[in-house]
Design a protein around this motif. Structure first.
Motif, mmCIF file in Angstrom:
data_model
loop_
_atom_site.group_PDB
_atom_site.id
_atom_site.type_symbol
_atom_site.label_atom_id
_atom_site.label_comp_id
_atom_site.label_asym_id
_atom_site.label_seq_id
_atom_site.Cartn_x
_atom_site.Cartn_y
_atom_site.Cartn_z
ATOM 1 N N ARG A 1 0.831 -1.208 0.000
ATOM 2 C CA ARG A 1 0.000 0.000 0.000
ATOM 3 C C ARG A 1 0.867 1.260 0.000
ATOM 4 O O ARG A 1 0.637 2.190 -0.773
ATOM 5 C CB ARG A 1 -0.911 -0.016 1.232
ATOM 6 C CG ARG A 1 -1.841 1.181 1.329
ATOM 7 C CD ARG A 1 -2.542 1.175 2.671
ATOM 8 N NE ARG A 1 -1.605 1.436 3.755
ATOM 9 C CZ ARG A 1 -1.843 1.113 5.033
ATOM 10 N NH1 ARG A 1 -2.955 0.496 5.366
ATOM 11 N NH2 ARG A 1 -0.953 1.402 5.955
ATOM 12 N N GLU A 2 1.878 1.292 0.865
ATOM 13 C CA GLU A 2 2.748 2.467 0.946
ATOM 14 C C GLU A 2 3.605 2.620 -0.308
ATOM 15 O O GLU A 2 3.948 3.737 -0.688
ATOM 16 C CB GLU A 2 3.640 2.366 2.187
ATOM 17 C CG GLU A 2 2.888 2.424 3.504
ATOM 18 C CD GLU A 2 2.076 3.701 3.641
ATOM 19 O OE1 GLU A 2 2.588 4.777 3.245
ATOM 20 O OE2 GLU A 2 0.934 3.618 4.125
ATOM 21 N N LYS A 3 3.924 1.502 -0.948
ATOM 22 C CA LYS A 3 4.695 1.575 -2.192
ATOM 23 C C LYS A 3 3.885 2.271 -3.277
ATOM 24 O O LYS A 3 4.414 3.125 -4.017
ATOM 25 C CB LYS A 3 5.104 0.171 -2.640
ATOM 26 C CG LYS A 3 5.994 0.154 -3.882
ATOM 27 C CD LYS A 3 6.472 -1.261 -4.198
ATOM 28 C CE LYS A 3 7.401 -1.271 -5.402
ATOM 29 N NZ LYS A 3 7.903 -2.636 -5.698
ATOM 30 N N GLU A 4 2.604 1.933 -3.392
ATOM 31 C CA GLU A 4 1.750 2.591 -4.374
ATOM 32 C C GLU A 4 1.581 4.067 -4.053
ATOM 33 O O GLU A 4 1.555 4.914 -4.959
ATOM 34 C CB GLU A 4 0.381 1.890 -4.437
ATOM 35 C CG GLU A 4 0.424 0.490 -5.021
ATOM 36 C CD GLU A 4 1.047 0.462 -6.402
ATOM 37 O OE1 GLU A 4 0.655 1.310 -7.249
ATOM 38 O OE2 GLU A 4 1.914 -0.395 -6.652
ATOM 39 N N ASN A 5 1.466 4.393 -2.759
ATOM 40 C CA ASN A 5 1.356 5.802 -2.368
ATOM 41 C C ASN A 5 2.610 6.583 -2.753
ATOM 42 O O ASN A 5 2.532 7.710 -3.248
ATOM 43 C CB ASN A 5 1.125 5.914 -0.859
ATOM 44 C CG ASN A 5 -0.240 5.405 -0.447
ATOM 45 O OD1 ASN A 5 -1.157 5.318 -1.266
ATOM 46 N ND2 ASN A 5 -0.393 5.066 0.823
ATOM 47 N N LEU A 6 3.782 5.961 -2.516
ATOM 48 C CA LEU A 6 5.039 6.639 -2.853
ATOM 49 C C LEU A 6 5.189 6.789 -4.363
ATOM 50 O O LEU A 6 5.669 7.826 -4.850
ATOM 51 C CB LEU A 6 6.218 5.866 -2.261
ATOM 52 C CG LEU A 6 7.606 6.486 -2.472
ATOM 53 C CD1 LEU A 6 7.658 7.906 -1.904
ATOM 54 C CD2 LEU A 6 8.685 5.615 -1.811
ATOM 55 N N LYS A 7 4.794 5.769 -5.127
ATOM 56 C CA LYS A 7 4.847 5.874 -6.588
ATOM 57 C C LYS A 7 4.014 7.060 -7.069
ATOM 58 O O LYS A 7 4.432 7.822 -7.949
ATOM 59 C CB LYS A 7 4.325 4.583 -7.228
ATOM 60 C CG LYS A 7 5.325 3.450 -7.293
ATOM 61 C CD LYS A 7 4.726 2.277 -8.059
ATOM 62 C CE LYS A 7 5.727 1.145 -8.199
ATOM 63 N NZ LYS A 7 5.155 0.007 -8.960
ATOM 64 N N HIS A 8 2.844 7.212 -6.472
ATOM 65 C CA HIS A 8 1.964 8.324 -6.841
ATOM 66 C C HIS A 8 2.616 9.662 -6.506
ATOM 67 O O HIS A 8 2.549 10.621 -7.283
ATOM 68 C CB HIS A 8 0.625 8.184 -6.116
ATOM 69 C CG HIS A 8 -0.347 9.283 -6.416
ATOM 70 N ND1 HIS A 8 -0.439 10.429 -5.639
ATOM 71 C CD2 HIS A 8 -1.254 9.428 -7.420
ATOM 72 C CE1 HIS A 8 -1.365 11.219 -6.151
ATOM 73 N NE2 HIS A 8 -1.878 10.640 -7.223
ATOM 74 N N ASP A 9 3.276 9.733 -5.343
ATOM 75 C CA ASP A 9 3.939 10.979 -4.932
ATOM 76 C C ASP A 9 5.105 11.313 -5.858
ATOM 77 O O ASP A 9 5.324 12.483 -6.203
ATOM 78 C CB ASP A 9 4.436 10.872 -3.492
ATOM 79 C CG ASP A 9 3.294 10.817 -2.486
ATOM 80 O OD1 ASP A 9 2.164 11.194 -2.853
ATOM 81 O OD2 ASP A 9 3.529 10.383 -1.343
ATOM 82 N N ASP B 1 10.861 17.894 -2.606
ATOM 83 C CA ASP B 1 9.413 17.757 -2.771
ATOM 84 C C ASP B 1 8.774 19.099 -3.123
ATOM 85 O O ASP B 1 9.443 20.110 -3.319
ATOM 86 C CB ASP B 1 8.775 17.136 -1.532
ATOM 87 C CG ASP B 1 8.904 18.022 -0.296
ATOM 88 O OD1 ASP B 1 9.196 19.228 -0.442
ATOM 89 O OD2 ASP B 1 8.708 17.517 0.829
ATOM 90 N N LYS C 1 14.246 8.632 0.181
ATOM 91 C CA LYS C 1 13.372 7.469 0.282
ATOM 92 C C LYS C 1 14.085 6.228 -0.251
ATOM 93 O O LYS C 1 14.666 6.245 -1.330
ATOM 94 C CB LYS C 1 12.076 7.687 -0.517
ATOM 95 C CG LYS C 1 11.230 8.857 -0.043
ATOM 96 C CD LYS C 1 10.668 8.629 1.349
ATOM 97 C CE LYS C 1 9.795 9.789 1.778
ATOM 98 N NZ LYS C 1 9.284 9.613 3.164
ATOM 99 N N TRP D 1 9.607 4.480 4.805
ATOM 100 C CA TRP D 1 8.535 5.317 4.264
ATOM 101 C C TRP D 1 7.630 5.865 5.356
ATOM 102 O O TRP D 1 7.163 6.994 5.269
ATOM 103 C CB TRP D 1 7.703 4.506 3.263
ATOM 104 C CG TRP D 1 8.498 3.975 2.111
ATOM 105 C CD1 TRP D 1 9.689 4.466 1.628
ATOM 106 C CD2 TRP D 1 8.198 2.832 1.300
ATOM 107 N NE1 TRP D 1 10.131 3.719 0.577
ATOM 108 C CE2 TRP D 1 9.250 2.705 0.339
ATOM 109 C CE3 TRP D 1 7.162 1.903 1.268
ATOM 110 C CZ2 TRP D 1 9.259 1.701 -0.620
ATOM 111 C CZ3 TRP D 1 7.174 0.908 0.319
ATOM 112 C CH2 TRP D 1 8.212 0.798 -0.614
#
Length: 757
Positions: free
Chosen positions: A253-261, A293, A301, A723
């Motif tokens: 879940r956090e990997k997908e969130n980071l990809k989006h960021d 950012d 990261k 993360w």
């Protein structure tokens, strides 16, 4: 608008819309700062209710405002409300929206059962408002009924549940609180037990495993389960396998969130990579992305912690790394990669630069793509120098050992200290693989030069006291090692600093080495010669990125490079600085030609707090942005880089703690392409070394617990921890255990001194 002395106190504010919708429940005044754990007198953010320290401690509330634009905060020290946007205090007793949180904070801070004595009515204070004893705001009165005064003239209250009456005093409700705790005990037990969210319980267990490095068997520990049953009998405890699945679920879940960021990041990514080993001979490649950012904050990261075959070559590592970059969708947005100085990394870089899908996307043909790990180079330089001077510091090392070998000698040394103008200090014993301990030992012993000389006169068995010539030699050694120590401490920080901070340290290192080449002492000259050979191998003329970064620091710019080169290279300095300037202009031209769309996005997000204004196709004023005046002359041939370099330097003494990223954030509207280039260059990591190993030339090694896990599980644990919680501050217990505080020696015990004769 009210004023208190020279501090403005406003009775209105345009930023009250940022207030949280729930300020009835706030953290207590003794809540520590969520970032540095400062214990008291912190500030409460009235937007997100985060508790952070003041600008007079570590400035975390000010940084929070700069990053999130949450401008309203309440200080627990004096319950004042401050608006960072207005730069003024707000009258919380006059502004209706602030009164509830102010009163709640008063109750929490002063344990008041009523606010009537302090503020009886809107605008009335203790001195101006009459006291009305009939108004009580404490929650206790919802469980009691107020009765008329009794024959003794005291007010009484009747418990609504048991109907018993008690003496009631609005200023002291302790007796009523004690009764309520007993009388309502059963009700409290029923009310306080909330329905258990089993999914949230499982996630909390998984997060505890991730954050604290617990083994998965933590979920099956008997006493841990008993604790959970005690807190809620409805809990369904989980097995270690279930906990592992939950950890992997959080990781994905956090990997997908980071990809989006990462997709929303403007600019390029700087990478660093290293190999870790484990006791069972497995090797892991860690890949870290460094970038700025949307708030212009430098981020780091961990993208991957993947298992690689043992003893694999640079080509295999390059293909693995390229596959990871494609998985994260950033393979065409890489600026640099920082690697250790091992031969297979040269092969890795060459393969990536020649790769048809990767090499053409590199800036400036990939000339600045490869950055060598600075900490590793420093260690190699210092280790070569220390091999030469081992004999020179032999007597000093033996002197330290002699004093430490027995309590009797320590007391005798303490007696010598008592006769000097100072009484306390620390003496550091050496660690074989950490050169900084040699530096600290020499530096500390120099402070006690007279004490050692005194000890040699009263103790006939102390035969290794350094001579005057040796003391002078170690003074020179400390002068050479000091800039190495300072830059290595910079490398060892938990948060990687921006790249502009390194140039001065590296320049001082070269300057010290050059000076010692002309020293009268043959041993010092030999040490400097060995160091220079290693320095020239890796850092001759410095890595260009170090120079680019300091040029983009508004306190130094190109003048700093020219000045520093002049002290080292004399006549060649001007041509070297000019060559560097030309390369910087070439890179800037490349940014101008390839990032026009991105720069327009930067301009939009940098103005009006990142809010895009409404565009009207029928606007009569359209076209003004591109209009050229016939009356006002402008030199369109002057680039942003020209204008920046010609601006007056900021005084580096007055702006010693300048936030360089903050400078470029505030100037991104006038230096669009240049600010984009600056954020990429300033985010380049100069080291791959973690803080726990910055002084070591050894590799990174896994513990036994992680080595026993499957590679996919290991990656899930380490990446998710990075993360979610970042890199924790590492306390160097090993180093601390090697410190003897001679100041703790009780000098009064010197009366018990007995001569060994």
């Amino acid at each position: 608008m009210a004023k208190s002395g020279s501090v403005e106190i406003r009775t209105s504010c345009d930023h009250l819309a940022y207030l949280s919708s729930d300020l009835a429940h706030i953290p207590t005044p003794d809540t520590p700062c969520s970032r540095c754990q400062h214990p008291n007198e912190n500030w409460l953010c009235l937007s997100c209710k985060d508790v952070l320290c003041s600008r007079y401690v570590n400035k975390h509330m000010l940084q929070h405002f700069q990053q999130s634009n949450h401008c309203l905060s309440l200080g627990y020290r004096d319950l004042s409300v401050w608006c960072n946007s207005c730069n003024a205090y707000l009258d919380a007793q006059v502004i209706m929206q602030l009164r509830p949180v102010y009163e709640t904070a008063c109750i929490l801070k002063f344990d008041m059962d009523t606010m009537k004595e302090e503020n009886d009515a809107y605008g009335d204070t203790v001195s101006s408002a009459p006291k009305r004893m009939g108004c009580r705001t404490s929650s206790i009165w919802s469980d009691f009924e107020i009765l008329p005064k009794g024959p003794d003239g005291k007010e009484r209250a009747k418990c609504k549940k048991c109907q018993n009456s008690f003496v009631a005093d609005s200023r002291d409700t302790n007796s009523l609180l004690r009764h309520k705790a007993k009388c309502h005990e059963v009700d409290n037990q029923i009310v306080s037990r909330q329905p258990l969210d089993q999914a949230m319980y499982r996630e909390m267990v998984a997060l505890a495993i991730i954050r604290h490095n617990y083994p998965f068997s933590f979920a099956e520990h008997e006493n841990n389960r008993l604790l959970h049953y005690y807190l809620n009998p409805d809990v369904k405890t989980i097995s270690r396998n279930t906990a592992k699945l939950d950890v992997i679920k959080i990781y994905r879940r956090e990997k997908e969130n980071l990809k989006h960021d990462l997709k929303s990041i403007i600019g390029r990514f700087c990478l660093s990579s290293d190999l870790w080993s484990s006791p069972n001979a497995n090797e892991y490649m860690v890949l870290i992305a460094h970038y700025v950012d949307k708030h212009w904050v430098l981020q780091k990261k961990v993208l991957s912690f993947s298992h690689v075959p043992p003893s694999c070559g640079g080509v295999i590592l390059a293909e693995r790394l390229l596959g990871l970059l494609k998985e994260w969708g950033i393979e065409k947005r890489v600026f640099t990669i920082t690697l250790n100085n091992v031969s297979y990394n040269d092969t890795l870089v060459s393969h990536l630069k020649r790769h048809p899908s990767f090499g053409p996307c590199l800036s400036y043909g990939g000339e600045f793509f490869h950055v060598r790990c600075g900490a590793h180079i420093l260690n190699l330089i210092v280790q070569d120098g220390l091999k030469v001077i081992n004999g020179a510091v032999y007597n000093l090392r033996e002197s330290v050992k002699y004093v430490r070998d027995s309590d009797h000698r320590k007391l005798r040394f303490a007696q010598c200290l008592s006769e000097l103008p100072f009484l306390t200090s620390k003496k550091v014993r050496q660690v074989p693989t950490r050169w900084n301990s040699t530096y600290l030992m020499i530096k500390t012993c120099l402070k006690y030069r007279d004490a050692f000389s005194r000890l040699s006169k009263i103790d006939k068995y102390f035969l290794n006291c350094p001579s005057e010539e040796e003391w002078e030699r170690v003074e020179k050694i400390v002068r050479v090692l000091e800039p190495f120590y300072n830059i290595t401490k910079l490398f060892s920080g938990t948060n990687y600093p921006t790249a502009n901070l390194y140039f001065h340290c590296v320049w001082k290192i070269q300057l010290r080495i050059t000076e010692q080449l002309e020293d009268d002492d043959a041993i010092i000259r030999a040490m400097a010669k060995k160091m220079k050979e290693k320095f020239d191998k890796y850092w001759e003329y410095y890595s260009p990125v170090l120079s680019f970064a300091v040029i983009l620091d508004p306190r130094y710019k190109l003048q700093c490079v020219e000045f520093c080169y002049g002290k080292l290279y004399k006549q060649e300095a001007i041509s070297m600085a000019a060559n560097l300037r030309d390369k910087l202009y070439d890179i800037f031209e490349e940014y101008k030609n390839s990032t026009s769309d991105i720069c327009n996005m930067v301009a939009v997000t940098s103005s009006s707090g990142g809010v895009r204004g409404h565009y009207d196709r029928n606007d009569d004023f359209s076209g003004f942005e591109t209009f050229t005046s016939q009356l006002i002359r402008s030199d369109s041939s002057r680039s942003q880089l020209d204008l920046y370099l010609e601006e007056t330097l900021l005084n580096h003494r007055f702006h010693e703690d300048l936030d360089v990223m903050g400078y470029w954030k505030s100037h991104s509207h006038c230096f669009r392409e240049l600010s984009l280039m600056a954020r990429d260059i300033l985010s380049i990591p100069i080291t791959t070394v973690a803080s726990e190993s910055a002084f070591s030339i050894g590799g990174r090694i896994f513990d036994k617990f992680r080595s026993s896990l499957l590679p996919q599980t290991t990656e899930a644990l380490l990446c998710a921890r990075d993360w979610l919680y970042g890199v924790p501050a590492i306390h160097d217990f090993e180093e601390e255990s090697l410190v003897d505080d001679f100041g703790n020696l009780c000098l009064s015990q010197s009366s018990s001194y007995v001569d060994e004769d």
